[in-house]
Design a protein around this motif. Structure first.
Motif, PDB file in Angstrom:
ATOM      1  N   ASN A 107      42.829  39.330  42.283  1.00 45.41           N
ATOM      2  CA  ASN A 107      42.550  38.164  41.448  1.00 45.41           C
ATOM      3  C   ASN A 107      42.782  36.860  42.218  1.00 45.41           C
ATOM      4  N   GLU A 108      43.841  36.829  43.032  1.00 47.37           N
ATOM      5  CA  GLU A 108      44.152  35.627  43.808  1.00 47.37           C
ATOM      6  C   GLU A 108      43.180  35.421  44.974  1.00 47.37           C
ATOM      7  N   ASP A 109      42.814  36.511  45.646  1.00 41.42           N
ATOM      8  CA  ASP A 109      41.983  36.397  46.853  1.00 41.42           C
ATOM      9  C   ASP A 109      40.997  37.565  46.913  1.00 41.42           C
ATOM     10  N   PRO A 110      39.891  37.478  46.153  1.00 44.40           N
ATOM     11  CA  PRO A 110      38.940  38.594  46.084  1.00 44.40           C
ATOM     12  C   PRO A 110      38.178  38.852  47.384  1.00 44.40           C
ATOM     13  N   GLY A 111      38.307  37.982  48.365  1.00 43.26           N
ATOM     14  CA  GLY A 111      37.624  38.191  49.639  1.00 43.26           C
ATOM     15  C   GLY A 111      38.403  39.039  50.625  1.00 43.26           C
ATOM     16  N   TRP A 112      39.657  39.368  50.297  1.00 48.50           N
ATOM     17  CA  TRP A 112      40.506  40.142  51.206  1.00 48.50           C
ATOM     18  C   TRP A 112      40.353  41.629  50.889  1.00 48.50           C
ATOM     19  N   PRO A 113      39.889  42.459  51.824  1.00 42.92           N
ATOM     20  CA  PRO A 113      39.599  43.867  51.527  1.00 42.92           C
ATOM     21  C   PRO A 113      40.818  44.780  51.358  1.00 42.92           C
ATOM     22  N   ILE A 114      41.950  44.443  51.938  1.00 38.96           N
ATOM     23  CA  ILE A 114      43.120  45.342  51.911  1.00 38.96           C
ATOM     24  C   ILE A 114      43.542  45.731  50.480  1.00 38.96           C
ATOM     25  N   PRO A 115      43.653  44.781  49.537  1.00 41.16           N
ATOM     26  CA  PRO A 115      44.067  45.193  48.185  1.00 41.16           C
ATOM     27  C   PRO A 115      43.111  46.213  47.555  1.00 41.16           C
ATOM     28  N   PHE A 116      41.828  46.118  47.864  1.00 47.06           N
ATOM     29  CA  PHE A 116      40.863  47.070  47.318  1.00 47.06           C
ATOM     30  C   PHE A 116      41.106  48.469  47.884  1.00 47.06           C
ATOM     31  N   SER A 117      41.322  48.561  49.200  1.00 49.77           N
ATOM     32  CA  SER A 117      41.524  49.882  49.811  1.00 49.77           C
ATOM     33  C   SER A 117      42.858  50.491  49.388  1.00 49.77           C
TER      34      SER A 117
END
Length: 138
Positions: A107-117
């Motif tokens: 939510n804070e930084d949707p461009g960062w892939p690490i939280p998704f993985s």
């Protein structure tokens, strides 16, 4: 996604560099929380990170956020702090809370892939837990 030969320690170093704090007391709190996390004192790390996130949230915005870059700003900082909290919940074997904090990071930084993985990993853990639990559908 980091290459498979990247160790969790190397990954945390890059996450540490994403945290930009505007006051020395917060920086000290952050270093303490990271030390607790690395020493596997997960409950204490979560408590410290939550206090720090609240303090950062109460500050005015700082830095320039860009979805395509991890820059020194409030949103990227909060995203990284949420991911450290997710890692602490992972250490406590609590994938539900880890997923929750991955969602906050996204939510804070949707461009960062690490939280998704990482969230995907936690969902897999949770799924396996449910499959291994008595009463799970066969």
């Amino acid at each position: 996604k980091p290459p498979s030969d990247v160790t969790p320690d190397q990954e945390s170093v890059s996450m540490e560099s994403m945290v930009t704090l505007t006051n020395q007391r917060h920086h000290t709190q952050f270093l303490t929380a990271i030390k607790l996390l690395k020493c596997e004192k997960y409950k204490e790390a979560v408590e410290g990170l939550k206090v720090l996130m609240t303090a950062v949230q109460e500050q005015p915005n700082y830095g320039d956020y860009a979805i395509y870059a991890r820059t020194k700003n409030k949103r990227t900082t909060l995203s990284a702090l949420n991911m450290f909290t997710a890692l602490a919940y992972e250490g406590q074997a609590n994938p539900k809370k880890a997923i929750e904090f991955c969602n906050y990071a996204i939510n804070e930084d949707p461009g960062w892939p690490i939280p998704f993985s990482k969230r995907s990993e936690y969902f897999s853990c949770l799924e396996q837990f449910y499959l291994d639990t008595d009463g799970a559908g066969k």
